[in-house]
Write a protein that holds these residues in place. Structure first.
Motif, PDB file in Angstrom:
ATOM      1  N   ASN A 199      -1.423  -0.065   1.485  1.00  0.00           N
ATOM      2  CA  ASN A 199      -1.165  -0.433   0.299  1.00  0.00           C
ATOM      3  C   ASN A 199      -2.158   0.295  -0.797  1.00  0.00           C
ATOM      4  O   ASN A 199      -2.012  -0.040  -2.079  1.00  0.00           O
ATOM      5  CB  ASN A 199      -1.472  -1.940   0.046  1.00  0.00           C
ATOM      6  CG  ASN A 199      -0.517  -2.729   0.739  1.00  0.00           C
ATOM      7  OD1 ASN A 199       0.491  -2.421   0.930  1.00  0.00           O
ATOM      8  ND2 ASN A 199      -0.734  -3.909   1.433  1.00  0.00           N
ATOM      9  N   LEU A 200      -2.821   1.241  -0.514  1.00  0.00           N
ATOM     10  CA  LEU A 200      -3.806   2.037  -1.326  1.00  0.00           C
ATOM     11  C   LEU A 200      -3.059   3.083  -2.004  1.00  0.00           C
ATOM     12  O   LEU A 200      -2.663   3.964  -1.236  1.00  0.00           O
ATOM     13  CB  LEU A 200      -5.130   2.224  -0.593  1.00  0.00           C
ATOM     14  CG  LEU A 200      -5.976   2.964  -1.184  1.00  0.00           C
ATOM     15  CD1 LEU A 200      -6.811   2.113  -2.419  1.00  0.00           C
ATOM     16  CD2 LEU A 200      -7.353   3.553  -0.277  1.00  0.00           C
ATOM     17  N   GLU A 201      -2.974   3.031  -3.402  1.00  0.00           N
ATOM     18  CA  GLU A 201      -2.279   3.948  -3.945  1.00  0.00           C
ATOM     19  C   GLU A 201      -3.398   5.111  -4.556  1.00  0.00           C
ATOM     20  O   GLU A 201      -4.539   4.549  -5.084  1.00  0.00           O
ATOM     21  CB  GLU A 201      -1.750   3.205  -5.248  1.00  0.00           C
ATOM     22  CG  GLU A 201      -0.604   2.245  -4.866  1.00  0.00           C
ATOM     23  CD  GLU A 201       0.646   2.908  -4.218  1.00  0.00           C
ATOM     24  OE1 GLU A 201       0.772   4.295  -4.249  1.00  0.00           O
ATOM     25  OE2 GLU A 201       1.518   2.144  -3.534  1.00  0.00           O
ATOM     26  N   PRO A 202      -3.048   6.122  -4.868  1.00  0.00           N
ATOM     27  CA  PRO A 202      -3.829   7.251  -5.343  1.00  0.00           C
ATOM     28  C   PRO A 202      -4.495   6.865  -6.815  1.00  0.00           C
ATOM     29  O   PRO A 202      -5.769   6.850  -6.752  1.00  0.00           O
ATOM     30  CB  PRO A 202      -3.176   8.326  -5.467  1.00  0.00           C
ATOM     31  CG  PRO A 202      -1.933   8.293  -4.359  1.00  0.00           C
ATOM     32  CD  PRO A 202      -1.720   6.747  -4.486  1.00  0.00           C
ATOM     33  N   GLU A 203      -3.755   6.004  -7.633  1.00  0.00           N
ATOM     34  CA  GLU A 203      -4.105   5.777  -8.831  1.00  0.00           C
ATOM     35  C   GLU A 203      -5.114   4.520  -8.893  1.00  0.00           C
ATOM     36  O   GLU A 203      -6.000   4.393  -9.764  1.00  0.00           O
ATOM     37  CB  GLU A 203      -3.123   5.522  -9.717  1.00  0.00           C
ATOM     38  CG  GLU A 203      -2.116   3.986  -9.261  1.00  0.00           C
ATOM     39  CD  GLU A 203      -0.987   4.654  -8.564  1.00  0.00           C
ATOM     40  OE1 GLU A 203       0.039   3.905  -8.659  1.00  0.00           O
ATOM     41  OE2 GLU A 203      -0.904   5.864  -7.929  1.00  0.00           O
TER      42      GLU A 203
ATOM     43  N   LEU B 242      -9.126  12.914  -1.632  1.00  0.00           N
ATOM     44  CA  LEU B 242      -8.509  11.538  -1.143  1.00  0.00           C
ATOM     45  C   LEU B 242      -7.437  11.222  -1.735  1.00  0.00           C
ATOM     46  O   LEU B 242      -6.552  10.608  -1.263  1.00  0.00           O
ATOM     47  CB  LEU B 242      -9.996  10.423  -1.324  1.00  0.00           C
ATOM     48  CG  LEU B 242      -9.254   9.080  -0.991  1.00  0.00           C
ATOM     49  CD1 LEU B 242      -8.894   9.237   0.724  1.00  0.00           C
ATOM     50  CD2 LEU B 242     -10.594   8.113  -1.369  1.00  0.00           C
ATOM     51  N   LYS B 243      -7.416  11.580  -3.169  1.00  0.00           N
ATOM     52  CA  LYS B 243      -6.033  11.074  -3.867  1.00  0.00           C
ATOM     53  C   LYS B 243      -4.825  11.972  -3.094  1.00  0.00           C
ATOM     54  O   LYS B 243      -3.812  11.377  -2.921  1.00  0.00           O
ATOM     55  CB  LYS B 243      -6.165  11.381  -5.395  1.00  0.00           C
ATOM     56  CG  LYS B 243      -6.974  10.569  -6.262  1.00  0.00           C
ATOM     57  CD  LYS B 243      -6.889  10.910  -7.538  1.00  0.00           C
ATOM     58  CE  LYS B 243      -7.737  10.021  -8.639  1.00  0.00           C
ATOM     59  NZ  LYS B 243      -7.652  10.328  -9.895  1.00  0.00           N
ATOM     60  N   ASN B 244      -5.092  13.196  -3.109  1.00  0.00           N
ATOM     61  CA  ASN B 244      -4.087  14.043  -2.379  1.00  0.00           C
ATOM     62  C   ASN B 244      -3.459  13.671  -1.161  1.00  0.00           C
ATOM     63  O   ASN B 244      -2.471  13.434  -0.687  1.00  0.00           O
ATOM     64  CB  ASN B 244      -4.507  15.471  -2.255  1.00  0.00           C
ATOM     65  CG  ASN B 244      -3.553  16.354  -1.774  1.00  0.00           C
ATOM     66  OD1 ASN B 244      -2.264  16.604  -2.178  1.00  0.00           O
ATOM     67  ND2 ASN B 244      -3.914  17.094  -0.905  1.00  0.00           N
TER      68      ASN B 244
END
Length: 946
Positions: A678-682, A753-755
């Protein structure tokens, strides 16, 4: 053409006299470019003559010019030891070139400094900090106006730190005094050569990158010696595993086979471990340790003994990576993975430190995963795939110090100051808004002030500037004390204590697992613990980070082994194919393949594109080969989210290949997969911001940023500062921004990490799960993080049975010195050890058994008893002391020596002892367990007592 022919006649004559017959490859390439006046970054292995490649053309140009007063050449090196070495190397050039060469650093005497101020040398060898010190000086500032050449040694070492940021601004300040000068940087390893070249010359200048490889390929291999029966026997004597003994044997063999060997390790504690084991094995063995925590005198002595061949080996950390002159080095041992390609190149390059010789070294790997990482790094070294250079940009605390410094130099207009700042590469994109914020902060603190649109300063400005010359924070050290034995174990750095150590936390030190009981001003009290799950090494903050690329390469290596096994190839055949590609010996490659094969038979294999979540008991492990920094970033965010989800705090630990979590309940392990999916980059930035601001690490770093800003005194003690007040004081200031910036640069990698989270959303990364029962235990790739081994990875961490802890406690209590006093006759007392007391002690004067135990730190209690007997008035404190002495006497009268043993415990007074003694203990161990529990309670709570 011989490039020496282009040099000035005086220099050429000296070269012939000093034995320089023909130029090396780096000299051939660099001399013409430098003679043309070009800025240059010289990249070449250690021992290839790059220092001379810079100096010969500079000396040539110097000797052509007229003899004038002032400093013409600045040679800047990051270590004082390098300064001393350079001065020794250059002494012979002074006479033929009519050149005065001197050193100036923190150890330079006042007399020498005064002489330099009156008669400046032609060439000054110095450190970045000392350059800062001399820039505002009225006389030295004048001498710096003559600077025409600046040479920066080990430029890669400086570029990645705030010391380098400070130097880049310092050089622009020299430009403001002297005008533009030629800049030359020297390095053996550079991950991002263009970036480092730009750092060297500033934002608006160009530099030639002059690079050569080794004359011959360096020889690097990975070995994993396997234990023999002899090793097994020796392991008991040396209190180490047979596998570590096998490695020690190999290290000893290599040292014996060569005249001079450096053994590099990754931590101070590992160097002490290896050194102590070798010395315990053979007390006269000619090796010693060398690391930054040792005194300067000890380090210099070790260097001298090695140079004079009194020692055959040094066991060292990064303290010996840089080019300190310690004579010829035949061979390099890297104990365990070097963790970075740049580190390995720098370290291996120290062997055969002479022109034309090939560097030689061996990595001694400690386990299959160490083999994989070492093999990948050895391969990337041969391919010259180095980690990228991270340069701190727009550092606000460095800027604050430099703004005051620039004003002390005599620059008064803010616009002119801003122009100087922007010319330094780390500040090339710096905004006027942020510049104004920092300037306003300094004005508010009274370190600068405006007077008719001009910046002025006062005594406070000078004091701030000179007390903050170094960008290296002063780190406090805490002693570790074993509460069971009372013995000192070692020390912990302030960052570890502030960031990780709190009552209940388990860590590894000196090869054993310890649990924190209490933290006092400068003392951490601990007890041995048999459960090492979740234990973190005391030196974890010191570990070199493994890059994302290296961890991914390890994931790819796993995948290639997995595919080969799936295709039906025999493990031995696969291992043989790995040997050449990854420079592995037979033992190492076969060990790695067996390890991978064992894991894949039990659970899915984590690779660069496959994440695996492993659940075991109250633990879960996210297998993610993303490297140290990315995994630490992900660990912080997941831990915060999971804690919120389950409504309880959890333990977390990360390494380059895994993140481990410890939950209050077994059922909580399911939370990891849900949270990750459920963890989104934003979500990353806001979550990390919240996590950071609530962390003790943030408060600790904020304190050091505040010191560098001059907002808090340099010697301020973190333990005496209210953390919340600190946060409130500096929220939304440049200090807060800089703390966030510094932590993100050093500790986290948000973009990467976002990528990765984006790839997870797009199904470019898969997640598999595996549940492990108690009977199965953790998987082969999961057990290492759940059952963390010791500091160097091999000292025996016994599953410390409670009986061993109690045995230590019994020994300590029986050796405790106590004083008995007869309350009956009041004419007899005895100072003795508990073990010497009979079961039912009595007064040797009157025979009574009414004996009180006199507290060691309150011997005045006897005076109170005698005053009471005379009917004199007692203070409240004396009344309490007398009452407690009588209470102890009543206990001894009833229980005899057992009461004395109980009260010999730390913080166990008559009241606590009475509770312990009143219990019906099944056996002696139960009795001692209660004493240990009481000591723990005292250690945790006594600092809160009134």
């Amino acid at each position: 053409m011989d490039e020496f022919g282009k040099l000035n006649g005086r220099v050429k004559d000296s070269l012939s006299k000093f034995g320089f017959k023909k130029p090396t490859r780096i000299q051939e390439k660099a001399i013409p470019e430098i003679l043309e006046g070009k800025n240059a970054l010289l990249i070449a292995p250690t021992g290839t003559g790059k220092t001379e490649a810079a100096l010969f053309p500079v000396f040539s140009q110097f000797s052509k010019g007229p003899k004038e007063n002032g400093i013409k050449i600045l040679y800047i090196a990051p270590l004082r030891a390098l300064n001393r070495d350079m001065q020794k190397r250059l002494q012979r050039w002074q006479e033929p070139l009519d050149m005065d060469i001197q050193v100036r650093h923190g150890d330079t005497t006042k007399t020498q400094r005064r002489k330099q101020a009156v008669n400046p040398p032609d060439m000054l060898i110095t450190t970045p900090e000392t350059l800062q010190a001399i820039l505002p000086g009225s006389r030295m500032k004048e001498h710096l106006k003559s600077v025409k050449w600046v040479i920066v040694d080990e430029v890669h070492e400086l570029a990645e730190s705030k010391r380098g940021t400070q130097l880049s601004l310092g050089l622009e300040r020299v430009v403001h005094q002297a005008g533009n000068f030629q800049r030359i940087g020297l390095s053996a390893t550079v991950g991002s050569s263009e970036r480092v070249a730009n750092f060297l010359v500033g934002s608006s200048r160009e530099a030639e990158i002059i690079k050569v490889g080794s004359t011959e390929e360096s020889s690097i291999n990975v070995k994993s010696p396997m234990p023999t029966e002899e090793d097994a026997k020796l392991s008991e004597k040396l209190n180490a595993t047979p596998t570590m003994i096998a490695r020690l044997q190999r290290i000893k063999e290599i040292i014996d086979e060569h005249d001079s060997t450096l053994t590099f390790v990754n931590t101070r504690e590992a160097s002490e471990t290896l050194g102590s084991k070798l010395k315990f094995w053979d007390s006269d063995y000619p090796v010693t340790v060398h690391h930054g925590s040792l005194s300067r005198g000890f380090r210099i002595n070790a260097e001298d003994e090695f140079r004079n061949e009194e020692l055959k080996g040094l066991i060292c950390t990064s303290s010996m990576e840089l080019g300190i002159d310690i004579g010829a080095i035949d061979f390099i041992i890297q104990y365990r993975s070097p963790r970075q390609v740049t580190r390995l190149i720098q370290r291996i390059g120290r062997s055969k430190h002479r022109i034309g010789a090939s560097s030689e070294g061996t990595i001694i790997a400690a386990d299959p995963e160490d083999v994989a990482e070492s093999g990948v790094i050895a391969r990337n070294t041969h391919l010259h795939k180095l980690e990228k250079t991270k340069i701190p940009e727009n550092s606000l605390d460095v800027l604050a110090h430099q703004l005051v410094g620039i004003n002390l130099d005599g620059v008064q207009k803010a616009q002119e100051v801003f122009k100087i700042v922007k010319s330094a590469y780390p500040y090339r994109d710096f905004s006027k808004e942020e510049f104004s914020e920092v300037l306003t902060q300094l004005l508010n603190q009274g370190l600068l002030w405006r007077d008719n649109q001009k910046l002025s300063r006062g005594r406070k400005s000078w004091k701030y500037y000179y007390t903050n010359l170094s960008m290296i924070p002063d780190i406090k050290h805490y002693k570790i004390q074993n509460i069971a034995s009372g013995e000192s174990i070692g020390t912990l750095d302030e960052e570890f204590v502030v960031g990780k150590a709190e009552p209940g936390v388990t860590f590894i030190c000196k090869g054993e697992a310890w649990q924190v009981i209490s933290i006092d001003e400068d003392l951490v009290k601990v007890e041995p613990i048999q459960d090492p799950y979740g234990a973190i090494p005391a030196w974890e903050g010191e570990l070199i980070p493994v890059s994302f690329e290296t961890a991914q390469n390890v994931g790819d290596l796993r995948k290639s082994i997995d595919e080969a096994l799936n295709s039906g190839k025999e493990p031995k055949e696969i291992a043989k194919n790995l040997q050449n590609k990854y420079s592995l010996d037979e033992n190492s490659s076969e060990w790695l393949v067996r390890h991978i094969d064992k894991h894949r038979k039990e659970a899915p294999l984590p690779t660069s594109k496959r994440l695996v979540i492993e659940s075991y008991e109250k633990f879960s492990v996210l297998h993610a080969p993303f490297g140290s920094i990315v995994n630490k970033t992900l660990a912080q965010i997941l831990a915060a989210l999971i804690s919120t989800r389950i409504g309880a705090s959890i333990g977390v630990k990360s390494d380059p290949y895994r993140i481990a979590f410890r939950y209050p309940e077994k059922k909580d392990t399911r939370a990891l997969e849900k949270t990750l999916r459920n963890l989104e980059p934003e979500h990353v930035d806001p979550l990390l911001k919240k996590v950071l601001s609530n962390s003790s690490t943030f408060r600790w770093r904020l304190l050091h940023v505040a010191k560098r800003f001059g907002a808090i005194k340099k010697d301020a003690d973190f333990s005496k500062i209210n953390g919340r007040r600190l946060l409130r004081s500096f929220e939304d200031t440049p200090l807060w921004k800089e703390t966030e910036r510094e932590i993100r640069l050093k500790k986290f990698d948000v973009p990467k990490l976002k990528n990765l989270l984006g790839m997870l959303r797009e199904d470019k990364l898969e997640i598999e799960t595996v549940e492990r029962s108690k009977g199965q235990g953790p998987t082969p790739l999961g057990v290492s993080i759940l059952n963390e081994l010791a500091s160097a990875g091999e000292i025996v961490v016994p599953k410390r049975a409670e009986r061993k802890i109690l045995k230590v406690l019994k020994r300590r209590l029986s050796n405790r010195q106590v004083k008995l006093f007869c309350l009956n006759c009041q004419n007899w007392s005895k100072l003795t050890r508990v073990r010497r007391i009979s079961e039912n002690p009595s007064c040797k004067n009157c025979g009574a058994k009414f004996l009180g135990l006199v507290p060691q730190k309150k011997r005045g209690v006897l005076e109170a008893i005698k005053k009471e007997k005379k009917g004199e008035d007692l203070t409240e404190e004396q009344k309490t002391a007398a009452r407690r002495l009588k209470e102890s006497a009543n206990l001894i009268l009833t229980y005899g020596k057992k009461a004395i043993t109980a009260m010999a415990g730390h913080g166990v007074g008559p009241t606590t002892a009475a509770r312990i003694l009143a219990k019906q203990h099944k056996n002696e161990n139960d009795f001692y367990r209660d004493i240990l529990r009481a000591e723990r309670v005292y250690a945790r709570t006594h600092r809160f007592w009134d």
